[in-house]
Design a protein around this motif. Structure first.
Motif, PDB file in Angstrom:
ATOM      1  N   MET A   1      -7.928  17.806  27.501  1.00 53.42           N
ATOM      2  CA  MET A   1      -8.457  16.566  28.066  1.00 53.42           C
ATOM      3  C   MET A   1      -7.783  15.312  27.497  1.00 53.42           C
ATOM      4  N   PRO A   2      -7.497  15.239  26.189  1.00 49.77           N
ATOM      5  CA  PRO A   2      -6.773  14.058  25.692  1.00 49.77           C
ATOM      6  C   PRO A   2      -5.416  13.881  26.362  1.00 49.77           C
ATOM      7  N   LEU A   3      -4.704  14.998  26.572  1.00 44.57           N
ATOM      8  CA  LEU A   3      -3.408  14.916  27.238  1.00 44.57           C
ATOM      9  C   LEU A   3      -3.582  14.442  28.676  1.00 44.57           C
ATOM     10  N   LEU A   4      -4.595  14.985  29.358  1.00 45.25           N
ATOM     11  CA  LEU A   4      -4.864  14.582  30.731  1.00 45.25           C
ATOM     12  C   LEU A   4      -5.181  13.095  30.804  1.00 45.25           C
ATOM     13  N   ALA A   5      -6.018  12.612  29.891  1.00 42.37           N
ATOM     14  CA  ALA A   5      -6.390  11.206  29.874  1.00 42.37           C
ATOM     15  C   ALA A   5      -5.174  10.323  29.628  1.00 42.37           C
ATOM     16  N   THR A   6      -4.291  10.762  28.736  1.00 45.65           N
ATOM     17  CA  THR A   6      -3.082   9.984  28.438  1.00 45.65           C
ATOM     18  C   THR A   6      -2.170   9.887  29.653  1.00 45.65           C
ATOM     19  N   VAL A   7      -1.932  11.032  30.307  1.00 48.48           N
ATOM     20  CA  VAL A   7      -1.069  11.047  31.491  1.00 48.48           C
ATOM     21  C   VAL A   7      -1.672  10.198  32.603  1.00 48.48           C
ATOM     22  N   ALA A   8      -2.986  10.335  32.810  1.00 46.18           N
ATOM     23  CA  ALA A   8      -3.652   9.565  33.850  1.00 46.18           C
ATOM     24  C   ALA A   8      -3.588   8.065  33.548  1.00 46.18           C
ATOM     25  N   GLY A   9      -3.763   7.703  32.274  1.00 49.74           N
ATOM     26  CA  GLY A   9      -3.725   6.305  31.891  1.00 49.74           C
ATOM     27  C   GLY A   9      -2.365   5.679  32.092  1.00 49.74           C
ATOM     28  N   VAL A  87      -8.059   7.306  34.502  1.00 53.00           N
ATOM     29  CA  VAL A  87      -8.553   8.181  33.430  1.00 53.00           C
ATOM     30  C   VAL A  87      -9.925   8.737  33.799  1.00 53.00           C
ATOM     31  N   LEU A  88     -10.816   7.875  34.239  1.00 55.49           N
ATOM     32  CA  LEU A  88     -12.178   8.304  34.554  1.00 55.49           C
ATOM     33  C   LEU A  88     -12.205   9.264  35.741  1.00 55.49           C
ATOM     34  N   VAL A  89     -11.423   8.970  36.777  1.00 56.10           N
ATOM     35  CA  VAL A  89     -11.380   9.852  37.946  1.00 56.10           C
ATOM     36  C   VAL A  89     -10.799  11.210  37.564  1.00 56.10           C
ATOM     37  N   ALA A  90      -9.738  11.210  36.757  1.00 52.27           N
ATOM     38  CA  ALA A  90      -9.128  12.472  36.336  1.00 52.27           C
ATOM     39  C   ALA A  90     -10.106  13.310  35.517  1.00 52.27           C
ATOM     40  N   LEU A  91     -10.817  12.666  34.607  1.00 48.62           N
ATOM     41  CA  LEU A  91     -11.773  13.407  33.779  1.00 48.62           C
ATOM     42  C   LEU A  91     -12.939  13.941  34.599  1.00 48.62           C
ATOM     43  N   PHE A  92     -13.285  13.247  35.676  1.00 44.68           N
ATOM     44  CA  PHE A  92     -14.408  13.683  36.502  1.00 44.68           C
ATOM     45  C   PHE A  92     -14.026  14.847  37.410  1.00 44.68           C
ATOM     46  N   PHE A  93     -12.840  14.793  38.018  1.00 44.41           N
ATOM     47  CA  PHE A  93     -12.456  15.805  39.004  1.00 44.41           C
ATOM     48  C   PHE A  93     -11.617  16.948  38.439  1.00 44.41           C
ATOM     49  N   ALA A  94     -10.907  16.728  37.341  1.00 46.39           N
ATOM     50  CA  ALA A  94     -10.009  17.762  36.814  1.00 46.39           C
ATOM     51  C   ALA A  94     -10.718  19.039  36.384  1.00 46.39           C
ATOM     52  N   PRO A  95     -11.941  19.001  35.824  1.00 39.54           N
ATOM     53  CA  PRO A  95     -12.597  20.261  35.441  1.00 39.54           C
ATOM     54  C   PRO A  95     -12.689  21.270  36.583  1.00 39.54           C
ATOM     55  N   VAL A 106      -7.535  26.177  43.147  1.00 40.14           N
ATOM     56  CA  VAL A 106      -6.757  25.256  42.314  1.00 40.14           C
ATOM     57  C   VAL A 106      -6.096  24.194  43.192  1.00 40.14           C
ATOM     58  N   VAL A 107      -5.485  24.633  44.287  1.00 40.82           N
ATOM     59  CA  VAL A 107      -4.827  23.683  45.187  1.00 40.82           C
ATOM     60  C   VAL A 107      -5.847  22.741  45.811  1.00 40.82           C
ATOM     61  N   GLY A 108      -6.984  23.289  46.238  1.00 42.35           N
ATOM     62  CA  GLY A 108      -8.016  22.469  46.857  1.00 42.35           C
ATOM     63  C   GLY A 108      -8.562  21.417  45.906  1.00 42.35           C
ATOM     64  N   ALA A 109      -8.854  21.829  44.679  1.00 35.48           N
ATOM     65  CA  ALA A 109      -9.375  20.889  43.683  1.00 35.48           C
ATOM     66  C   ALA A 109      -8.328  19.846  43.320  1.00 35.48           C
ATOM     67  N   SER A 110      -7.062  20.236  43.303  1.00 29.89           N
ATOM     68  CA  SER A 110      -5.987  19.288  43.003  1.00 29.89           C
ATOM     69  C   SER A 110      -5.849  18.244  44.107  1.00 29.89           C
ATOM     70  N   LEU A 111      -5.948  18.699  45.363  1.00 30.91           N
ATOM     71  CA  LEU A 111      -5.881  17.759  46.484  1.00 30.91           C
ATOM     72  C   LEU A 111      -7.056  16.786  46.440  1.00 30.91           C
ATOM     73  N   GLU A 112      -8.228  17.285  46.071  1.00 31.62           N
ATOM     74  CA  GLU A 112      -9.407  16.432  45.960  1.00 31.62           C
ATOM     75  C   GLU A 112      -9.198  15.366  44.884  1.00 31.62           C
ATOM     76  N   LEU A 113      -8.633  15.769  43.752  1.00 25.65           N
ATOM     77  CA  LEU A 113      -8.348  14.817  42.675  1.00 25.65           C
ATOM     78  C   LEU A 113      -7.399  13.725  43.152  1.00 25.65           C
ATOM     79  N   VAL A 114      -6.314  14.117  43.822  1.00 31.77           N
ATOM     80  CA  VAL A 114      -5.339  13.139  44.304  1.00 31.77           C
ATOM     81  C   VAL A 114      -5.989  12.179  45.303  1.00 31.77           C
ATOM     82  N   ALA A 115      -6.842  12.724  46.181  1.00 28.06           N
ATOM     83  CA  ALA A 115      -7.505  11.890  47.184  1.00 28.06           C
ATOM     84  C   ALA A 115      -8.330  10.789  46.533  1.00 28.06           C
ATOM     85  N   PHE A 116      -9.043  11.131  45.477  1.00 26.59           N
ATOM     86  CA  PHE A 116      -9.903  10.120  44.857  1.00 26.59           C
ATOM     87  C   PHE A 116      -9.138   9.220  43.890  1.00 26.59           C
ATOM     88  N   LEU A 117      -7.964   9.648  43.445  1.00 23.63           N
ATOM     89  CA  LEU A 117      -7.081   8.726  42.734  1.00 23.63           C
ATOM     90  C   LEU A 117      -6.556   7.663  43.703  1.00 23.63           C
TER      91      LEU A 117
END
Length: 274
Positions: A1-9, A87-95, A106-117
């Motif tokens: 999660m720290p890495l994800l937050a950093t990349v998203a930020g 950061v907040l959107v990534a932390l909410f949808f990435a799990p 995995v693909v579906g959840a990834s597309l959902e994350l991108v949509a809300f970004l």
């Protein structure tokens, strides 16, 4: 999660810098590609070393390097807010990506994350434009809608929840029709930009579920009413009491996205239906 937050930020900071271009140029009918970014005071092209999000604004003392024209605080604010939002959107949808048990999931959840970004970026850009100019440009609203359809339709299918297509369509069409009715009877209180945006937000909310849709639409009016009341109290001049509704629509939508299920469940328990 720290890495994800950093990349998203970091990604959010870069996108925020681009959004500043969008906020300034799109309402004025200027290409977002050419010419290169320049100082509005002297016209000097912005150097690469002066185009680092947030940091350059601080190091330049909030002024243009060449003519010392003050640089609006909106620029670092948009960049910082976009970084935080990503950061907040990534932390909410990435799990959901991590918890997916199939490749399709995995693909579906990834597309959902991108949509809300995408929605997060649009939320910031359109809110900034609406606050400054009382406008919601069609080109940005349409881009958000196209991105939602392209990303969320396959996302809900791959996630094994095709029934969400129904709530998405109903949410988009219903929100559009409801706001259109308000615009027609409100005598200028609601603009067509708000109507079109309502349809887009209804689609995004409906793609998550009925609870998110109901809470998101209701929360927009709740926070908008509170903001309107505060404006009436604080501002003395009637001419200075106009209030853009776009930012409150976005805030309500994000309340529905993040807390829709829990808020709806709490309400149903409160009225004895939960």
């Amino acid at each position: 999660m720290p890495l994800l937050a950093t990349v998203a930020g970091v990604t959010g900071l870069s996108i925020g810098s681009f959004l500043n271009v969008v906020v300034w140029r799109v309402p004025r009918g200027v290409s977002i590609v050419r010419p290169a970014s320049a100082c509005p005071g002297c016209g000097a092209e912005i150097r690469a070393r002066d185009n680092v999000p947030v940091l350059s604004w601080l190091m330049l003392g909030r002024r243009c390097r060449d003519c010392r024209t003050p640089i609006s605080a909106r620029y670092p604010m948009v960049e910082a807010l976009t970084a935080l939002a990503f950061v907040l959107v990534a932390l909410f949808f990435a799990p959901a990506i991590v918890q997916a048990e199939t490749a399709a999931g995995v693909v579906g959840a990834s597309l959902e994350l991108v949509a809300f970004l995408v929605l997060a970026a649009v939320s910031i850009a359109l809110s900034a434009i609406d606050v400054e100019l009382r406008r919601l440009p069609n080109s940005i609203v349409l881009t958000a809608f196209i991105a939602g359809v392209v990303l969320l339709v396959p996302a809900v299918i791959l996630l094994g929840r095709p029934e969400l297509l129904i709530s998405a369509v109903v949410g988009g069409a219903g929100s559009f029709a409801f706001y259109l009715l308000l615009a027609l009877i409100g005598r200028g209180g609601m603009g067509m930009g708000d109507v079109k945006l309502a349809g887009v937000l209804g689609f995004y909310l409906g793609a998550l579920g009925w609870a998110q849709l109901a809470v998101g639409v209701g929360a927009a009016f709740a926070v908008g009413a509170i903001a309107g009341a505060i404006t009436l109290i604080v501002r003395r001049s009637l001419a200075d009491r106009s209030l853009p509704f776009g930012p409150w629509m976005f805030l309500g939508a994000w309340i529905g996205i993040v807390g829709g299920e829990s808020i709806a469940a709490a309400y149903l328990r409160f009225v004895g239906l939960g």
